[in-house]
Design a protein around this motif. Structure first.
Motif, PDB file in Angstrom:
ATOM      1  N   ARG A  81       0.831  -1.210   0.000  1.00 20.84           N
ATOM      2  CA  ARG A  81       0.000   0.000   0.000  1.00 20.84           C
ATOM      3  C   ARG A  81       0.859   1.251   0.000  1.00 20.84           C
ATOM      4  N   SER A  82       1.979   1.221   0.723  1.00 16.58           N
ATOM      5  CA  SER A  82       2.803   2.437   0.834  1.00 16.58           C
ATOM      6  C   SER A  82       3.627   2.675  -0.431  1.00 16.58           C
ATOM      7  N   ARG A  83       4.180   1.601  -1.003  1.00 15.88           N
ATOM      8  CA  ARG A  83       5.028   1.777  -2.183  1.00 15.88           C
ATOM      9  C   ARG A  83       4.246   1.640  -3.483  1.00 15.88           C
ATOM     10  N   GLN A  84       3.002   1.168  -3.370  1.00 15.74           N
ATOM     11  CA  GLN A  84       2.138   0.959  -4.533  1.00 15.74           C
ATOM     12  C   GLN A  84       2.831   0.114  -5.593  1.00 15.74           C
TER      13      GLN A  84
ATOM     14  N   LYS B  38      -2.890   4.749  10.216  1.00 15.55           N
ATOM     15  CA  LYS B  38      -2.226   4.405   8.958  1.00 15.55           C
ATOM     16  C   LYS B  38      -3.211   4.092   7.837  1.00 15.55           C
ATOM     17  N   SER B  39      -4.279   3.385   8.196  1.00 14.21           N
ATOM     18  CA  SER B  39      -5.221   2.929   7.177  1.00 14.21           C
ATOM     19  C   SER B  39      -6.095   4.055   6.639  1.00 14.21           C
ATOM     20  N   GLY B  42      -9.032   4.730  10.737  1.00 18.72           N
ATOM     21  CA  GLY B  42      -8.975   4.535  12.191  1.00 18.72           C
ATOM     22  C   GLY B  42      -9.060   3.095  12.639  1.00 18.72           C
ATOM     23  N   LEU B  43      -8.969   2.172  11.688  1.00 17.78           N
ATOM     24  CA  LEU B  43      -9.142   0.751  12.003  1.00 17.78           C
ATOM     25  C   LEU B  43      -7.881  -0.045  11.690  1.00 17.78           C
ATOM     26  N   VAL B  44      -7.678  -1.120  12.455  1.00 17.13           N
ATOM     27  CA  VAL B  44      -6.650  -2.106  12.121  1.00 17.13           C
ATOM     28  C   VAL B  44      -7.318  -3.478  12.040  1.00 17.13           C
ATOM     29  N   PRO B  45      -6.817  -4.362  11.183  1.00 14.27           N
ATOM     30  CA  PRO B  45      -7.353  -5.723  11.167  1.00 14.27           C
ATOM     31  C   PRO B  45      -6.942  -6.465  12.431  1.00 14.27           C
ATOM     32  N   ALA B  46      -7.887  -7.216  12.982  1.00 23.19           N
ATOM     33  CA  ALA B  46      -7.650  -8.028  14.173  1.00 23.19           C
ATOM     34  C   ALA B  46      -7.862  -9.482  13.778  1.00 23.19           C
ATOM     35  N   ASP B 109       0.244  -1.953  12.794  1.00 21.64           N
ATOM     36  CA  ASP B 109      -1.011  -1.740  12.077  1.00 21.64           C
ATOM     37  C   ASP B 109      -1.825  -3.019  11.896  1.00 21.64           C
ATOM     38  N   ALA B 110      -1.555  -4.013  12.738  1.00 24.25           N
ATOM     39  CA  ALA B 110      -2.357  -5.239  12.736  1.00 24.25           C
ATOM     40  C   ALA B 110      -2.224  -5.889  14.114  1.00 24.25           C
TER      41      ALA B 110
END
Lengths: 145, 145
Positions: A81-84, B38-39, B42-46, B109-110
């Protein structure tokens, strides 16, 4: 989850004898059923799990093309996602993931990728798993037998 | 991952003797380090994993408040992207998740949520895991010993 692109010239010898991956046998109807559009960005989270003991190694993201490359090559491909851009796990580090199974969830918006993890592990920090830090812990409530 | 809200009156008796959850001991610095921004939503996968055998049961999403409720209650709370509301797993179905551990990944972020899964399982379809379908499979390449 970042990996350098390794663009500069290097005198290091390439990893010797890295086996090529083995293409997966696929259920094409299920491949088509993966819901890449739900998130709005064409991506689904791919949870990478170690075939050896079930450890969750990392979470990365796949679009339809990354899934196709993964199924065809038998090695994990993701979309950054960051580097696409697409990246194949271990291509820089040598810590390759050979895929045994791809599973999808009930509503088709998440994947589990079961792999044979080669090399040091999955994390760019050098840890075997990216999930090496414990935010909280407790005894739980064991399920009644 | 959907659950009905059960808003209508019912004559069914409530689940008897469901144990309350046990609050987790937390590392507050790590709680603050979770990167919910980051996303962009406001959410991260759990990733919810069964403490019994490591099976990946489901993937849902947490914001900071859902994580706080999870740590404080010892039961899993998520945020529904489609319904835009908090939900506690099993509150309707009785298939509760009692949390043993919350882990975070290298870039924050996860999350992995290790649970004691009570009731039938984690999936609204009645399956134990949401990942009950195999998109592709193969032999992999076993890690050299």
């Amino acid at each position: 989850m970042s990996e350098s692109t390794g663009g500069s010239a290097s005198t290091a010898a390439p990893e010797p004898q890295a086996p090529i991956g083995i293409a997966l046998a696929t259920d094409d109807e299920l491949v088509k059923a993966v819901d890449f559009e739900k998130s709005g960005d064409g991506l689904v989270p791919a949870i990478v799990q170690d075939a050896a003991d079930g450890t969750v190694l990392t979470v990365a993201y796949m679009d339809a093309e990354a899934l196709r490359r993964t199924l065809d090559s038998g090695r994990s491909w993701f979309y950054s996602r960051s580097r696409q851009e697409y990246w194949q796990k271990g291509e820089t580090s040598g810590d390759r993931q050979y895929v045994r199974e791809v599973r999808m969830d009930c509503d088709g918006d998440a994947l589990v990728i079961v792999v044979d993890q080669h090399g040091k592990g999955a994390c760019h920090t050098g840890n075997r798993t990216c999930f090496y830090r414990t935010v909280g812990h407790g005894p739980g409530v064991p399920r009644p037998q």
